[in-house]
Scaffold this motif. Structure first.
Motif, short mmCIF file in Angstrom:
data_model
loop_
_atom_site.label_atom_id
_atom_site.label_comp_id
_atom_site.label_asym_id
_atom_site.label_seq_id
_atom_site.Cartn_x
_atom_site.Cartn_y
_atom_site.Cartn_z
N SER A 108 25.96 -16.67 -36.23
CA SER A 108 27.18 -17.18 -36.86
C SER A 108 26.98 -17.49 -38.34
N ILE A 109 25.78 -17.96 -38.73
CA ILE A 109 25.54 -18.27 -40.14
C ILE A 109 25.56 -17.00 -40.98
N VAL A 110 25.11 -15.89 -40.39
CA VAL A 110 25.16 -14.60 -41.08
C VAL A 110 26.61 -14.18 -41.27
N ASP A 111 27.39 -14.33 -40.22
CA ASP A 111 28.82 -14.01 -40.29
C ASP A 111 29.52 -14.89 -41.34
N TRP A 112 29.21 -16.18 -41.34
CA TRP A 112 29.83 -17.10 -42.29
C TRP A 112 29.47 -16.73 -43.73
N ALA A 113 28.21 -16.36 -43.96
CA ALA A 113 27.77 -16.02 -45.32
C ALA A 113 28.38 -14.71 -45.81
N ASN A 114 28.72 -13.80 -44.89
CA ASN A 114 29.24 -12.49 -45.28
C ASN A 114 30.76 -12.41 -45.28
N ARG A 115 31.41 -13.48 -44.88
CA ARG A 115 32.88 -13.47 -44.88
C ARG A 115 33.42 -13.45 -46.30
N LYS A 116 34.68 -13.04 -46.42
CA LYS A 116 35.40 -13.07 -47.68
C LYS A 116 36.69 -13.87 -47.50
N PRO A 117 36.77 -15.09 -47.99
CA PRO A 117 35.74 -15.84 -48.72
C PRO A 117 34.65 -16.36 -47.78
N ALA A 118 33.49 -16.59 -48.34
CA ALA A 118 32.33 -17.01 -47.55
C ALA A 118 32.47 -18.45 -47.10
N LEU A 119 31.87 -18.75 -45.95
CA LEU A 119 31.80 -20.11 -45.44
C LEU A 119 30.38 -20.68 -45.52
N ALA A 120 29.42 -19.86 -45.97
CA ALA A 120 28.02 -20.31 -46.06
C ALA A 120 27.35 -19.63 -47.23
N ASN A 121 26.26 -20.23 -47.68
CA ASN A 121 25.50 -19.66 -48.78
C ASN A 121 24.61 -18.52 -48.29
N LYS A 122 24.14 -17.72 -49.23
CA LYS A 122 23.31 -16.57 -48.89
C LYS A 122 21.87 -16.96 -48.55
N ASP A 123 21.56 -18.26 -48.54
CA ASP A 123 20.26 -18.67 -48.01
C ASP A 123 20.25 -18.63 -46.49
N TYR A 124 21.43 -18.40 -45.90
CA TYR A 124 21.60 -18.33 -44.44
C TYR A 124 21.13 -19.60 -43.74
N VAL A 125 21.32 -20.71 -44.44
CA VAL A 125 20.97 -22.03 -43.91
C VAL A 125 22.14 -22.99 -44.05
N HIS A 126 22.69 -23.05 -45.28
CA HIS A 126 23.65 -24.10 -45.60
C HIS A 126 25.08 -23.58 -45.67
N PRO A 127 26.00 -24.13 -44.88
CA PRO A 127 27.42 -23.87 -45.11
C PRO A 127 27.81 -24.36 -46.50
N ASN A 128 28.73 -23.67 -47.15
CA ASN A 128 29.25 -24.14 -48.43
C ASN A 128 30.33 -25.20 -48.18
N ARG A 129 31.04 -25.60 -49.23
CA ARG A 129 32.04 -26.66 -49.04
C ARG A 129 33.14 -26.24 -48.07
N ALA A 130 33.54 -24.97 -48.14
CA ALA A 130 34.57 -24.50 -47.20
C ALA A 130 34.05 -24.53 -45.77
N GLY A 131 32.80 -24.10 -45.59
CA GLY A 131 32.21 -24.12 -44.25
C GLY A 131 32.00 -25.53 -43.74
N ALA A 132 31.59 -26.43 -44.63
CA ALA A 132 31.41 -27.83 -44.23
C ALA A 132 32.73 -28.45 -43.80
N THR A 133 33.82 -28.03 -44.45
CA THR A 133 35.15 -28.52 -44.05
C THR A 133 35.50 -28.04 -42.65
N VAL A 134 35.15 -26.80 -42.34
CA VAL A 134 35.40 -26.26 -40.99
C VAL A 134 34.60 -27.05 -39.95
N LEU A 135 33.31 -27.26 -40.22
CA LEU A 135 32.47 -28.00 -39.29
C LEU A 135 32.98 -29.42 -39.09
N ALA A 136 33.39 -30.07 -40.17
CA ALA A 136 33.90 -31.44 -40.08
C ALA A 136 35.19 -31.50 -39.29
N THR A 137 36.04 -30.51 -39.49
CA THR A 137 37.31 -30.47 -38.74
C THR A 137 37.06 -30.28 -37.26
#
Length: 448
Positions: free
Chosen positions: A400-429
């Protein structure tokens, strides 16, 4: 010998040392904390994801104790907060839900959440959205606890904090950890100033109490708050003093006493829900066990919490081929037990690691040991009679982290570890919805 040649020799020697340590760590499963994050061969010697590498084979699995009326396999369920009871129609967080219901119906009182984690929540990621959603539904204004200065202070948008002067900082990376706050920090100064601004609320009429959390100080100490002289004192190992109560989102504090242990400032309205972000980069959660039990008990007196969330794991998955994490379980089990003993009226919830990927044979894929780690974290919760939330499954499970990083717009950084702010919002929701669903189970119990 010329200076450039010395630099070259030093660089070569250093690389050889790190290279050797990385080989030892990757292929022999040696765990040495100072070099846990050093691995210069992970992307050089590609390992196939199907390679049957088992580290620490001599360690027997941590047994899962069978309990009547409990179902351990519930840990696999996404979007669910579980206490493993087979009755999934009843609230898992009974005490927490009860306090939320009392706040919702009376509009009075405070409900506090301590959200502890690593860089996954640094900069108030996840917690800022959780705080906003909880306060929208249950009430409350204020960002909660803010430390004086951390590596993540500069990227936080919900609060601004800075210190000037001759401050001494003690943290989880220091030798003395016994009297650190849940943030993992303590500050002292002979002559220093603090400036903190709460950017989380927009209501200019909201009245916020700004309180200082500080250590044992039985005799009065003079401080200056927004150009006004005040004195504070406290006989407990940690104390809380209300400094200001107004609609000003900013506070400036001057301190001239190095004997005073300073931890941070809280911003809270008189009633509502408050979510405190306790992020510390690069840790696994075991560091909390170094805090003195009596000090933790005094935190429970000075600033009690109704829910403690422990979100760790990505720093345990620091080697691509690790599949055995029993060493971590043996370290973390007593930490959770200690938290429950020191906060006896508090619900404790363990959130599993999110997905993390490594480069296997040229392709980024989920760490091959992630399922084992999630199961181990669930077992830690199960054995300590805690609650569990499977964040890995909730975000989509394997890759899932690979999918999140490759989405447009992305939900994770390309380090394949950390969700970005948009991804963090999804996780928090997702997490808020799980809390809300658990709360709804409680209200349905009251009104079948």
């Amino acid at each position: 010998m010329s200076g450039s040649r010395k630099v070259l020799y030093f660089t070569c020697i250093t690389f050889c040392i790190y290279f050797s340590l990385s080989l030892v760590g990757t292929y022999l499963g040696v765990h040495y904390t100072p070099f846990m994050r050093v691995n210069v061969v992970a992307d050089v010697f590609k390992m196939d994801v199907n390679d049957s590498i088992t580290l620490n084979k001599e360690e027997a699995p941590i047994a899962i104790q069978q309990k009547a009326s409990y179902n351990f396999s519930l840990y696999r369920t996404p979007h669910l907060i579980t206490n493993f009871n087979i009755d999934t129609n009843s609230a898992a967080l009974q005490q927490f839900a009860k306090k939320l219901h009392l706040l919702k119906t009376t509009k009075k009182g405070k409900v506090r959440i301590a959200f502890l984690g690593d860089s996954m929540i640094e900069g108030d990621l996840m917690t800022q959205t959780l705080r906003e959603l909880m306060q929208q539904y249950f009430g409350g204004v204020g960002v909660g606890f803010v430390p004086l200065a951390t590596p993540g202070s500069g990227i936080r948008t919900t609060a601004y904090s800075s210190i000037t002067g001759d401050w001494q900082t003690t943290n989880f990376k220091s030798d003395d950890k016994a009297t650190l706050f849940l943030s993992g920090y303590k500050y002292n100064t002979n002559s220093g100033s603090i400036k903190i601004t709460d950017h989380s609320f927009k209501d200019s009429n909201a009245v916020i109490t700004k309180s200082l959390l500080f250590g044992y100080m039985p005799t009065a100490v003079a401080i200056n708050v927004n150009d006004n002289a005040l004195s504070i004192y406290g006989s407990n190992k940690i104390n809380k003093a209300a400094l200001l109560q107004n609609n000003n989102p900013q506070i400036n504090i001057n301190i001239n006493n190095k004997a005073l242990d300073v931890y941070g400032v809280t911003f809270e309205s008189n009633d509502g829900v408050f979510v405190d972000n306790f992020s510390f980069r690069g840790i696994s959660g075991t560091e909390i066990g170094k805090i003195d039990s009596s000090f933790l008990a005094d935190i429970n007196k000075a600033n009690p919490y109704d829910l403690i969330v422990l979100q760790y794991g990505v720093n345990v998955l620091y080697k691509p081929n690790d599949v055995n994490f029993n060493y971590y379980g043996k370290l973390m089990l007593p930490v959770v037990k200690k938290i429950k003993q020191c906060f006896p009226s508090t619900d404790v919830l363990i959130i599993s690691t999110a997905d993390r990927a490594f480069n296997y044979a040229g392709t980024y894929k989920s760490a091959i040991g992630i399922d084992s780690l999630v199961k181990l974290q669930a077992n830690i919760a199960y054995q300590n009679n805690c609650n569990f939330y499977n964040q890995f499954a909730t975000m989509g499970g394997t890759n899932s982290i690979v999918d999140w990083a490759n989405r447009k717009p992305a939900l994770a950084n390309k380090d394949y570890v950390h969700p970005n702010r948009a991804g963090a919002t999804v996780l928090a929701t997702y997490f808020f919805e799980a809390l809300y669903n658990d709360y709804q189970k409680y209200t349905q119990q009251l009104n079948p």
